[in-house]
Design a protein around this motif. Structure first.
Motif, PDB file in Angstrom:
ATOM      1  N   ARG A  58     -42.832 -21.147 -69.491  1.00 55.55           N
ATOM      2  CA  ARG A  58     -43.698 -21.975 -70.485  1.00 55.55           C
ATOM      3  C   ARG A  58     -44.099 -21.094 -71.580  1.00 55.55           C
ATOM      4  O   ARG A  58     -44.337 -21.819 -72.711  1.00 55.55           O
ATOM      5  CB  ARG A  58     -44.867 -22.389 -69.505  1.00 55.55           C
ATOM      6  CG  ARG A  58     -46.068 -22.945 -70.121  1.00 55.55           C
ATOM      7  CD  ARG A  58     -45.453 -24.140 -70.815  1.00 55.55           C
ATOM      8  NE  ARG A  58     -46.647 -24.965 -71.677  1.00 55.55           N
ATOM      9  CZ  ARG A  58     -46.815 -24.836 -72.764  1.00 55.55           C
ATOM     10  NH1 ARG A  58     -45.809 -23.883 -73.592  1.00 55.55           N
ATOM     11  NH2 ARG A  58     -47.831 -25.241 -73.454  1.00 55.55           N
ATOM     12  N   THR A  59     -44.296 -19.867 -71.412  1.00 58.06           N
ATOM     13  CA  THR A  59     -44.975 -19.195 -72.699  1.00 58.06           C
ATOM     14  C   THR A  59     -43.953 -18.285 -73.545  1.00 58.06           C
ATOM     15  O   THR A  59     -44.280 -17.885 -74.415  1.00 58.06           O
ATOM     16  CB  THR A  59     -46.004 -18.269 -72.229  1.00 58.06           C
ATOM     17  OG1 THR A  59     -45.549 -17.348 -71.122  1.00 58.06           O
ATOM     18  CG2 THR A  59     -47.365 -19.035 -71.548  1.00 58.06           C
ATOM     19  N   THR A  60     -42.786 -18.222 -72.955  1.00 55.99           N
ATOM     20  CA  THR A  60     -41.907 -17.522 -73.723  1.00 55.99           C
ATOM     21  C   THR A  60     -40.448 -18.010 -73.722  1.00 55.99           C
ATOM     22  O   THR A  60     -40.104 -18.932 -72.923  1.00 55.99           O
ATOM     23  CB  THR A  60     -41.555 -15.917 -73.187  1.00 55.99           C
ATOM     24  OG1 THR A  60     -41.046 -16.375 -71.697  1.00 55.99           O
ATOM     25  CG2 THR A  60     -42.794 -15.274 -72.995  1.00 55.99           C
ATOM     26  N   VAL A  61     -39.828 -17.860 -74.853  1.00 53.86           N
ATOM     27  CA  VAL A  61     -38.062 -18.364 -74.954  1.00 53.86           C
ATOM     28  C   VAL A  61     -37.277 -17.154 -75.287  1.00 53.86           C
ATOM     29  O   VAL A  61     -37.889 -16.335 -76.269  1.00 53.86           O
ATOM     30  CB  VAL A  61     -38.222 -19.396 -75.758  1.00 53.86           C
ATOM     31  CG1 VAL A  61     -38.799 -18.949 -77.293  1.00 53.86           C
ATOM     32  CG2 VAL A  61     -36.996 -19.754 -76.065  1.00 53.86           C
ATOM     33  N   GLU A  62     -36.279 -17.013 -74.975  1.00 55.04           N
ATOM     34  CA  GLU A  62     -35.393 -15.847 -74.991  1.00 55.04           C
ATOM     35  C   GLU A  62     -34.651 -16.096 -76.682  1.00 55.04           C
ATOM     36  O   GLU A  62     -34.360 -17.169 -76.885  1.00 55.04           O
ATOM     37  CB  GLU A  62     -34.222 -15.853 -73.995  1.00 55.04           C
ATOM     38  CG  GLU A  62     -34.677 -15.571 -72.663  1.00 55.04           C
ATOM     39  CD  GLU A  62     -33.558 -15.330 -71.651  1.00 55.04           C
ATOM     40  OE1 GLU A  62     -32.377 -14.597 -72.119  1.00 55.04           O
ATOM     41  OE2 GLU A  62     -33.628 -15.607 -70.620  1.00 55.04           O
ATOM     42  N   PRO A  63     -34.764 -15.011 -77.231  1.00 58.78           N
ATOM     43  CA  PRO A  63     -34.129 -14.914 -78.614  1.00 58.78           C
ATOM     44  C   PRO A  63     -32.816 -15.495 -78.421  1.00 58.78           C
ATOM     45  O   PRO A  63     -32.388 -15.971 -79.587  1.00 58.78           O
ATOM     46  CB  PRO A  63     -34.294 -13.581 -79.036  1.00 58.78           C
ATOM     47  CG  PRO A  63     -35.590 -12.952 -78.266  1.00 58.78           C
ATOM     48  CD  PRO A  63     -35.456 -13.567 -76.926  1.00 58.78           C
ATOM     49  N   ALA A  64     -31.816 -14.996 -77.431  1.00 59.05           N
ATOM     50  CA  ALA A  64     -30.586 -15.532 -77.508  1.00 59.05           C
ATOM     51  C   ALA A  64     -30.394 -17.031 -77.444  1.00 59.05           C
ATOM     52  O   ALA A  64     -29.127 -17.491 -77.960  1.00 59.05           O
ATOM     53  CB  ALA A  64     -29.824 -14.728 -76.297  1.00 59.05           C
ATOM     54  N   LEU A  65     -31.536 -17.593 -76.773  1.00 58.45           N
ATOM     55  CA  LEU A  65     -31.130 -19.044 -76.562  1.00 58.45           C
ATOM     56  C   LEU A  65     -31.565 -19.720 -78.024  1.00 58.45           C
ATOM     57  O   LEU A  65     -30.881 -20.608 -78.578  1.00 58.45           O
ATOM     58  CB  LEU A  65     -32.310 -19.629 -75.829  1.00 58.45           C
ATOM     59  CG  LEU A  65     -32.686 -21.024 -75.643  1.00 58.45           C
ATOM     60  CD1 LEU A  65     -31.470 -21.913 -75.226  1.00 58.45           C
ATOM     61  CD2 LEU A  65     -33.598 -21.511 -74.526  1.00 58.45           C
ATOM     62  N   LEU A  66     -32.715 -19.052 -78.768  1.00 58.47           N
ATOM     63  CA  LEU A  66     -32.948 -19.851 -80.149  1.00 58.47           C
ATOM     64  C   LEU A  66     -31.652 -19.555 -81.038  1.00 58.47           C
ATOM     65  O   LEU A  66     -31.491 -20.194 -81.904  1.00 58.47           O
ATOM     66  CB  LEU A  66     -34.153 -18.966 -80.567  1.00 58.47           C
ATOM     67  CG  LEU A  66     -35.626 -19.317 -79.823  1.00 58.47           C
ATOM     68  CD1 LEU A  66     -36.480 -18.464 -80.322  1.00 58.47           C
ATOM     69  CD2 LEU A  66     -35.629 -20.835 -79.688  1.00 58.47           C
ATOM     70  N   ALA A  67     -31.057 -18.220 -80.803  1.00 56.96           N
ATOM     71  CA  ALA A  67     -30.059 -18.280 -81.893  1.00 56.96           C
ATOM     72  C   ALA A  67     -28.711 -19.017 -81.282  1.00 56.96           C
ATOM     73  O   ALA A  67     -28.049 -19.629 -82.288  1.00 56.96           O
ATOM     74  CB  ALA A  67     -29.575 -16.685 -81.593  1.00 56.96           C
ATOM     75  N   LEU A  68     -28.465 -19.379 -80.017  1.00 58.14           N
ATOM     76  CA  LEU A  68     -27.514 -20.452 -79.657  1.00 58.14           C
ATOM     77  C   LEU A  68     -27.880 -21.568 -80.268  1.00 58.14           C
ATOM     78  O   LEU A  68     -26.959 -22.358 -80.879  1.00 58.14           O
ATOM     79  CB  LEU A  68     -27.374 -20.371 -78.226  1.00 58.14           C
ATOM     80  CG  LEU A  68     -26.500 -21.502 -77.775  1.00 58.14           C
ATOM     81  CD1 LEU A  68     -24.977 -21.120 -77.924  1.00 58.14           C
ATOM     82  CD2 LEU A  68     -26.761 -21.819 -76.259  1.00 58.14           C
ATOM     83  N   LEU A  69     -29.160 -22.230 -80.430  1.00 60.94           N
ATOM     84  CA  LEU A  69     -29.530 -23.515 -81.053  1.00 60.94           C
ATOM     85  C   LEU A  69     -29.355 -23.488 -82.179  1.00 60.94           C
ATOM     86  O   LEU A  69     -28.976 -24.669 -82.977  1.00 60.94           O
ATOM     87  CB  LEU A  69     -30.808 -23.759 -80.377  1.00 60.94           C
ATOM     88  CG  LEU A  69     -31.160 -23.927 -78.808  1.00 60.94           C
ATOM     89  CD1 LEU A  69     -32.682 -24.273 -78.547  1.00 60.94           C
ATOM     90  CD2 LEU A  69     -30.118 -24.810 -78.217  1.00 60.94           C
ATOM     91  N   ALA A  70     -29.341 -22.351 -83.108  1.00 61.76           N
ATOM     92  CA  ALA A  70     -29.446 -22.372 -84.486  1.00 61.76           C
ATOM     93  C   ALA A  70     -27.994 -22.054 -84.971  1.00 61.76           C
ATOM     94  O   ALA A  70     -27.965 -22.134 -86.117  1.00 61.76           O
ATOM     95  CB  ALA A  70     -30.181 -21.114 -85.098  1.00 61.76           C
ATOM     96  N   ASP A  71     -27.046 -21.877 -84.083  1.00 59.88           N
ATOM     97  CA  ASP A  71     -25.578 -21.367 -84.319  1.00 59.88           C
ATOM     98  C   ASP A  71     -24.939 -22.679 -85.007  1.00 59.88           C
ATOM     99  O   ASP A  71     -25.085 -23.677 -84.351  1.00 59.88           O
ATOM    100  CB  ASP A  71     -24.623 -21.175 -83.236  1.00 59.88           C
ATOM    101  CG  ASP A  71     -23.440 -20.490 -83.533  1.00 59.88           C
ATOM    102  OD1 ASP A  71     -22.687 -21.132 -84.515  1.00 59.88           O
ATOM    103  OD2 ASP A  71     -23.050 -19.757 -82.834  1.00 59.88           O
TER     104      ASP A  71
END
Length: 256
Positions: free
Chosen positions: A93-106
């Motif tokens: 709920r309170t955190t999101v992995e940077p690797a996930l955000l990087a994937l979504l922005a690819d």
């Protein structure tokens, strides 16, 4: 029999989850709960030899609830077995992995959040991929998505958990919501659901792959789920598996 494959995304997520555990996780099954590390079934019903890998243009991104990786009946694992373009992330709920955000922005990907449209604002809902909609409309509205590979974001959780993930993940709000209308009811028999039309994660992934034109990958994933379900249920009932039955033969045919 443990497969000669490197650990995939869900297996790595499971290992990380077990590492954080303060006490050992003991799944039911077998005299001492022994299960194959490759397929999570009891050793007598291991189905690792039937693992089939099929390349796909589309990608699958699993957002997994806390305990899903520990459940032997979890079918997100099956997606990662079959589809190399599978990524998996634990949801918090309170955190999101940077690797996930990087994937979504690819820029190679066009993400779609797969979720029932009845629970979403209508302007976010699509029933086809954006490039198809743009072509049908004869407009340039989908220009930015043209040529991009679809990335299907699946919320791998129980229905109440999935609704929570959807509503409390603001980083998903920018993406279209793909609402599927399956013509057949769920064939998944490993967990009970209040509604027959609630599909398991693997079934949803197969529908998405078919929509993206990855027909062989979709059909193989469906057949792979059927074989896994057969082994799983026979293990519970202590019945020997018939590896020459129709289910196994269909998977073999697709693997040729």
């Amino acid at each position: 029999m443990t497969p000669a494959f490197p650990p995939h995304a869900v297996a790595r997520l499971r290992t990380a989850r077990l590492t954080r555990s303060t006490r050992p996780f003991l799944a039911r099954g077998g005299p001492h709960g022994e299960r194959c590390a490759g397929c999570r079934l009891i050793l007598s019903h291991c189905f690792c030899e039937f693992r089939t890998i099929v390349p796909s243009n589309a990608g699958i991104c699993l957002l997994m609830a806390e305990h899903e990786t520990l459940k032997p009946s979890n079918t997100g694992w099956l997606i990662a077995d079959v589809i190399p373009e599978t990524t998996a992330f634990g949801w918090a709920r309170t955190t999101v992995e940077p690797a996930l955000l990087a994937l979504l922005a690819d820029p190679q990907w066009q993400p779609y959040v797969v979720f029932p449209g009845e629970f979403v604002a209508p302007e976010r809902v699509v029933e086809k991929l954006i490039d198809e909609l743009s072509t049908e409309a004869g407009s340039q509205n989908g220009e930015n998505a043209m040529g991009k590979r679809p990335l299907f974001i699946l919320l791998d959780a129980t229905w109440p958990e999935a609704r929570k993930i959807f509503s409390k993940s603001p980083y998903l709000n920018q993406f279209p919501v793909l609402s599927l209308a399956p013509e057949q009811m769920s064939r998944y028999r490993l967990r009970r659901s209040r509604r027959d039309d609630h599909l398991c994660t693997s079934e949803v992934a197969a529908l998405c792959l078919a929509l993206a034109g990855d027909t062989l990958a979709a059909q193989t994933l469906e057949a792979y789920l059927d074989v896994f379900t057969d082994h799983y249920l026979r293990a519970k009932q202590q019945i020997k598996v018939d590896v020459e039955d129709e289910l196994h033969q269909r998977l073999r045919q697709l693997s040729l």
